[in-house]
Write a protein that holds these residues in place. Structure first.
Motif, short mmCIF file in Angstrom:
data_model
loop_
_atom_site.label_atom_id
_atom_site.label_comp_id
_atom_site.label_asym_id
_atom_site.label_seq_id
_atom_site.Cartn_x
_atom_site.Cartn_y
_atom_site.Cartn_z
N VAL A 255 -22.23 18.70 10.88
CA VAL A 255 -21.36 19.05 9.62
C VAL A 255 -21.29 20.48 9.87
CG1 VAL A 255 -22.05 19.36 7.11
CG2 VAL A 255 -22.48 17.08 8.21
N ARG A 256 -22.43 21.15 10.10
CA ARG A 256 -22.23 22.73 10.34
C ARG A 256 -21.10 23.25 11.24
NH1 ARG A 256 -28.03 24.10 10.22
NH2 ARG A 256 -28.56 25.01 8.36
N ASN A 257 -20.90 22.42 12.28
CA ASN A 257 -19.93 22.65 13.15
C ASN A 257 -18.53 22.29 12.84
OD1 ASN A 257 -22.08 24.45 14.40
ND2 ASN A 257 -22.45 22.37 15.92
N SER A 258 -18.22 21.51 11.83
CA SER A 258 -17.13 20.58 11.64
C SER A 258 -15.86 21.70 11.69
CB SER A 258 -17.48 19.76 10.33
OG SER A 258 -15.96 19.55 9.90
N ASP A 259 -14.95 21.27 12.12
CA ASP A 259 -13.86 22.16 11.90
C ASP A 259 -12.87 21.69 10.61
OD1 ASP A 259 -13.05 19.82 12.76
OD2 ASP A 259 -12.24 20.71 15.24
N ASN A 260 -13.24 20.80 10.12
CA ASN A 260 -12.64 20.51 8.78
C ASN A 260 -12.56 21.43 7.96
OD1 ASN A 260 -12.12 19.43 6.01
ND2 ASN A 260 -12.28 17.24 6.99
N GLU A 261 -11.52 21.68 7.45
CA GLU A 261 -11.09 23.02 6.72
C GLU A 261 -12.09 22.82 5.14
OE1 GLU A 261 -7.76 25.80 4.74
OE2 GLU A 261 -7.20 24.14 6.00
N ARG A 262 -11.80 21.70 4.75
CA ARG A 262 -12.68 21.25 3.30
C ARG A 262 -13.95 21.61 3.47
NH1 ARG A 262 -8.57 19.75 -0.22
NH2 ARG A 262 -10.37 19.17 -1.73
N VAL A 263 -14.57 21.08 4.67
CA VAL A 263 -15.98 21.01 4.88
C VAL A 263 -16.47 22.39 4.94
CG1 VAL A 263 -17.87 20.43 6.28
CG2 VAL A 263 -16.09 18.97 5.96
N GLN A 264 -15.76 23.30 5.71
CA GLN A 264 -16.06 24.60 5.89
C GLN A 264 -16.00 25.62 4.48
OE1 GLN A 264 -17.49 26.04 8.10
NE2 GLN A 264 -17.62 24.51 9.43
N ASN A 265 -14.91 25.04 3.85
CA ASN A 265 -14.88 25.60 2.38
C ASN A 265 -16.12 25.38 1.63
OD1 ASN A 265 -12.48 26.96 2.69
ND2 ASN A 265 -11.27 25.20 1.85
N LEU A 266 -16.41 24.22 1.54
CA LEU A 266 -17.65 23.66 0.80
C LEU A 266 -18.76 24.41 1.40
CD1 LEU A 266 -17.74 21.25 -1.31
CD2 LEU A 266 -18.90 19.92 0.38
N LEU A 267 -19.09 24.52 2.64
CA LEU A 267 -20.34 25.27 3.31
C LEU A 267 -20.36 26.64 2.98
CD1 LEU A 267 -20.53 23.51 6.90
CD2 LEU A 267 -21.28 22.79 4.71
N ASN A 268 -18.99 27.30 2.68
CA ASN A 268 -19.18 28.47 2.38
C ASN A 268 -18.93 28.97 1.12
OD1 ASN A 268 -19.18 29.18 5.42
ND2 ASN A 268 -17.00 29.05 5.65
N ARG A 269 -19.18 27.84 0.43
CA ARG A 269 -18.96 28.02 -1.11
C ARG A 269 -17.62 28.83 -1.48
NH1 ARG A 269 -24.48 29.00 -0.18
NH2 ARG A 269 -25.83 27.54 -1.28
N ARG A 270 -16.78 28.69 -0.60
CA ARG A 270 -15.44 29.15 -1.05
C ARG A 270 -14.48 28.09 -2.02
NH1 ARG A 270 -12.51 29.68 3.72
NH2 ARG A 270 -14.15 30.41 4.97
#
Ligand code: ADP
Ligand code: MG
Lengths: 263, 274
Positions: free
Chosen positions: B237-252
């Protein structure tokens, strides 16, 4: 302009039918658990029934007795005043005996229970629904109908007739006492005149009605409780609705029953 | 008869396949599929309103699915008899979002409650069992308090004690850290990990807290607007390249791309509907 009105009436009618259906299903499910529950090791607990009987019935006795006694006195006052014109004051005692046993005793018991317990039950189940306690019961494998509704139903069906008898007695004492004093009748005369006319059927008429009233109050209160949505405001609305609806249903049911029972 | 024996240990404890769920006409879950294996902690993560609690309600058979299947302990929750559901539920424990403790019962009686209903143990035995569980969740000494007297963390720990009192094989936990300060929340995570090691139990945790999810999860399912974005290990999950996942992880917060036609439609939809 007309269409929205008709639509509203239509939607209202559908909702009313849905609600009645839901109340009927609560009744059937309660019966199921009362009969089948013990065989499934999921009985309706006696302990809970007793505690409900306490809350619904025993604690309501003082107010029911007070209201019924007053009602008896009122009937005597009105009866003597009216019958005076016909020189028939002494008929007031059988008159009170009839109207109390057939009508007013059970009506007072019903309205008191609807006001006290109709609101309390709706509020209790409603707040359990809101705080997910009802869901918690369900996922523990405890059917809310068995645990919450069936005990209320049973205690209503036991306590309403008992409260009705209390009400009948208190009203007849009130009416008899007042008429006895005003008309200078002895205690034995009052008792004789009351029980001369009274047959078991009169008392039973009140008892039958009390069962119907108890059933209505229990189902209306429980169904309003379970359908609470939307926070504290919704809870307040359901509580009020439960009282208003059960009193309305009691009075209408009374009319219908009286029509059939007096023919 | 005995569902435990029919269920082989290799099979997943929970299998969800193509679950679709609605509230009224609003689609809340869209084609959700995943498994939960024996002894694992599966975290269902997603922003608030993404459908996590709704998914949980379906796993508990509190809601009925429109389509798709849910198997728990190998049984199809869609057409399980009420008697069987009753039995299955005795093997599950649930801690709801705000605890859902019975307000009229004190802490100890809340924990004893499932035992009273499902066992014929005598009162002292039940009391001892309840106290053991309260000990586990660090609530010893608070037995006689009423739910209204408890802090948020205490309510959740009591609810957890009640959830594990029947020694379930499957434990659900809705938002363990919501509304708690970070220290209390970390304690609760610690407790969940300890429970998994002490008992043979699979745990499904629903949360919107990233830190908590990463601390406890064996696997994470990321839910977004009712759809599964990704399922995998913490690293996946941390390394997922899904943009929405990354947004969620970075609280963007998302810059939602607005389609002008759809936007107009949304604005006028209700009006023309009349
Ligand atoms: N009982 C309900 N009736 C109608 N809509 C609901 C109900 N419960 C939740 N919803 C809606 O479903 C969506 C998902 O809710 P939920 O599963 O509680 O999300 P989460 O737990 O991820 O915050 C939300 O938009 C919420 O408004
Ligand atoms: Mg939620």
């Amino acid at each position: 302009m007309v269409r929205p009105v008709i639509e509203k009436v239509g939607i209202g009618a559908v909702q009313a039918i849905e609600e009645a259906g839901y109340q009927f299903s609560l009744f059937v499910e309660s019966l199921y658990w009362l009969i089948v529950g013990p065989f499934l090791q999921q009985p309706v607990r006696l302990r809970i029934i007793v505690s409900e009987m306490m809350k619904i019935g025993v604690l309501a006795i003082p107010i029911v007795v007070l209201l019924s006694f007053s009602n008896g006195v009122i009937l005597a006052l009105q009866g003597i005043a009216t019958l005076k014109d016909f020189d028939a004051e002494s008929q007031v005692i059988p008159g009170i005996a009839y109207s109390v046993t057939r009508e007013f005793g059970v009506l007072i018991a019903g309205i008191v229970v609807a006001g006290r317990s109709g609101s309390a039950i709706a509020a209790r189940i409603g707040s359990m629904q809101m705080s997910q306690e009802v869901d918690a019961l369900r996922v523990m494998g405890i059917e809310p109908v068995r645990f919450l509704v069936a005990p209320i139903l049973v205690s209503m069906l036991i306590m309403m007739p008992i409260l009705t008898l209390f009400a009948d007695t208190a009203a007849m004492i009130g009416g008899g006492l007042y008429s006895g004093i005003v008309l200078s009748l002895s205690l034995t005369t009052v008792l004789d005149r009351s029980f001369d006319v009274l047959v078991l059927y009169d008392v039973m008429q009140g008892i039958y009605k009390s069962l119907v009233f108890g059933l209505l109050i229990a189902l209306v209160a429980c169904s309003n409780g379970f359908s609470v949505t939307g926070g504290a405001e919704g809870l307040g609305r359901a509580t009020t609705r439960s009282v208003v609806m059960s009193i309305a249903m009691i009075v209408v049911a009374d009319m219908v029953f009286t029509y059939f029972l007096t023919r | 008869m005995n569902t435990a024996e029919q269920h082989s240990p290799q099979e997943p404890i929970i299998e969800v396949d193509g679950l679709v769920a609605y509230y009224g006409s609003r689609k809340i879950l869209d084609d959700v599929s995943f498994d939960v294996h024996g002894g694992e902690i599966m975290v269902i993560m997603g922003g608030s309103g993404s459908g996590k609690s709704t998914l949980l309600r379906h796993l508990l058979a509190l809601n009925r699915a429109v389509s798709g299947s849910i198997r728990v302990f190998g049984r199809d929750m869609g057409d399980v008899s009420s008697r069987e559901l009753h039995r299955l539920r005795q093997r599950m424990g649930v801690s709801f979002q705000n605890g859902a403790l019975f307000n009229s019962l004190n802490v100890e009686d809340n924990v004893i409650f499932p035992l009273r209903e499902h066992t014929l143990l005598d009162d002292n035995t039940m009391r001892i069992m309840a106290r053991m569980k309260l000990e586990v969740v660090n609530m010893a000494g608070f037995e006689k308090l009423m739910p209204a007297q408890l802090s948020g963390g205490m309510s959740k720990r009591t609810a957890l004690a009640r959830a594990i009192v029947m020694d379930p094989n499957l434990l659900f936990f809705d938002e363990p850290s919501a509304g708690l300060d970070p220290v209390v929340s970390a304690d609760l995570d610690e407790l969940i990990l300890r429970l998994r090691d002490a008992m043979e139990v699979s745990i499904v945790v629903v949360t919107h807290e990233l830190d908590s999810a990463f601390r406890i999860a064996d696997r994470i399912l990321v839910l977004d607007k009712g759809k599964v974005l990704v399922i995998g290990s913490v690293d996946d999950v941390r390394n997922s390249d899904n943009e929405r996942v990354q947004n969620l992880l970075n609280r963007r917060s998302e810059d939602v791309v607005v389609d002008p036609d759809e936007y107009m439609h949304r604005l006028t939809d209700e009006l023309t509907g009349l």
